[in-house]
Design an enzyme around this catalytic site. Structure first.
Site, short mmCIF file in Angstrom:
data_model
loop_
_atom_site.label_atom_id
_atom_site.label_comp_id
_atom_site.label_asym_id
_atom_site.label_seq_id
_atom_site.Cartn_x
_atom_site.Cartn_y
_atom_site.Cartn_z
N GLY A 44 1.37 -0.62 3.92
CA GLY A 44 1.43 -1.36 2.74
C GLY A 44 2.76 -2.00 2.66
O GLY A 44 2.74 -3.17 2.48
N CYS A 45 3.78 -1.58 3.44
CA CYS A 45 5.01 -2.00 3.47
C CYS A 45 5.02 -3.20 4.55
O CYS A 45 5.45 -4.44 4.21
CB CYS A 45 6.12 -1.31 3.89
SG CYS A 45 6.32 0.03 2.90
#
Length: 158
Positions: A44-45
């Site tokens: 996600g990051c």
């Protein structure tokens, strides 16, 4: 005491990638996007950082600096930035000073266990150093576009 919309954001200095230090007050005259992410090099990051990277020319045109922040050490941040070809600096906030200022450390649950971690959050600071907008509990898809639209609108209004 956390930041509030319309109020000046307390000045801070933090260690960042590229052997630099970021001091908020030195960025006056530019808008600043500070986005907090849980952990470098996680899916996600990586997606979120890539979304900001790909829109950096548009953020530049809107007189807006992008800064990513997590509790990862400087080496992890440098590796993340290099591997993903990020064109903005990442702040290593191991001591959580910046995280605390923006009140993004929250109790989270993972695999049934509770732990303290960064709640994915983004803040838009205006040219005078006041908080213009905040997004908390961010979902990555479409987020960078939303922040860019807010930065462009704020820049056009000033």
């Amino acid at each position: 005491m956390s930041v509030e919309i319309g109020q000046p954001v307390a000045d801070f200095s933090a260690t960042a990638t590229g052997n630099t230090s970021v001091t908020l007050s030195e960025l006056r005259g530019k808008q600043v996007v500070i986005y907090f992410y849980p952990k470098a090099s996680t899916p996600g990051c990586t997606t979120e950082g890539g979304d900001f990277r790909d829109r950096k020319p548009a953020f530049d045109a809107a007189n807006t600096v992008i800064l990513g922040v997590s509790r990862d050490g400087l080496r992890a941040q440098e590796n993340f930035k290099a591997k993903q070809d990020f064109n903005f600096d990442l702040i290593s906030d191991k001591d959580e000073n910046v995280c605390t200022l923006f009140d993004v450390i929250k109790l989270k649950k993972m695999y049934g266990k509770e732990h303290l971690g960064i709640e994915r959050s983004t803040f838009l600071i205006d040219k005078e150093g006041k908080l213009a907008q905040e997004w908390r509990g961010v979902k990555v898809p479409g987020h960078a576009d939303e922040v860019l639209a807010a930065a462009e609108k704020l820049n056009a209004a000033s």
